[in-house]
Design a protein around this motif. Sequence first.
Motif, PDB file in Angstrom:
ATOM      1  N   LYS A  90      -3.374  -6.142  -2.241  1.00 17.79           N
ATOM      2  CA  LYS A  90      -3.627  -6.900  -1.018  1.00 17.79           C
ATOM      3  C   LYS A  90      -5.132  -7.119  -0.911  1.00 17.79           C
ATOM      4  N   ASP A  91      -5.536  -8.368  -0.753  1.00 16.67           N
ATOM      5  CA  ASP A  91      -6.943  -8.737  -0.591  1.00 16.67           C
ATOM      6  C   ASP A  91      -7.829  -8.177  -1.711  1.00 16.67           C
ATOM      7  N   GLY A  92      -7.317  -8.157  -2.930  1.00 20.79           N
ATOM      8  CA  GLY A  92      -8.113  -7.701  -4.064  1.00 20.79           C
ATOM      9  C   GLY A  92      -8.171  -6.188  -4.242  1.00 20.79           C
ATOM     10  N   PHE A  93      -7.362  -5.450  -3.487  1.00 16.28           N
ATOM     11  CA  PHE A  93      -7.328  -3.997  -3.603  1.00 16.28           C
ATOM     12  C   PHE A  93      -5.912  -3.556  -3.970  1.00 16.28           C
ATOM     13  N   LEU A  94      -5.807  -2.391  -4.598  1.00 14.43           N
ATOM     14  CA  LEU A  94      -4.500  -1.840  -4.929  1.00 14.43           C
ATOM     15  C   LEU A  94      -3.833  -1.353  -3.660  1.00 14.43           C
ATOM     16  N   SER A  95      -2.544  -1.610  -3.541  1.00 11.10           N
ATOM     17  CA  SER A  95      -1.794  -1.191  -2.364  1.00 11.10           C
ATOM     18  C   SER A  95      -0.849  -0.061  -2.768  1.00 11.10           C
ATOM     19  N   VAL A  96      -0.991   1.081  -2.095  1.00 10.86           N
ATOM     20  CA  VAL A  96      -0.160   2.255  -2.393  1.00 10.86           C
ATOM     21  C   VAL A  96       0.538   2.707  -1.117  1.00 10.86           C
TER      22      VAL A  96
END
Length: 100
Positions: A85-91
């Motif tokens: 999401k938005d260039g970041f990993l989503s965990v």
Amino acid sequence: MEINNELIKKLKKLSGIELNPSEEERIKKDLNALLEYQKMLDNIDVDGVEEMISPVESLTSVLRKDEVEGFDNRKEIINNFPESKDGFLSVPGIHINEEE
């Protein structure tokens, strides 16, 4: 000094932990063994032995200067990750159960 039941009760109260009788006996035994080991260490003659601040003789041989390095595969890693999401990993979030 000997670790006795009275001291174990005091340590339990100070630490806020619950111990059953067998755990109390085991801790009492372990702490007394540690004290015996400390007595043995106290008898070692260290006169003339230089104090050691690190077990490593030369810190410069082990440590290196921190250097910022670029990383070119950021987009590839994000694209290969299941969710982003938005260039970041989503965990998944971490949820703490208040009852435990």
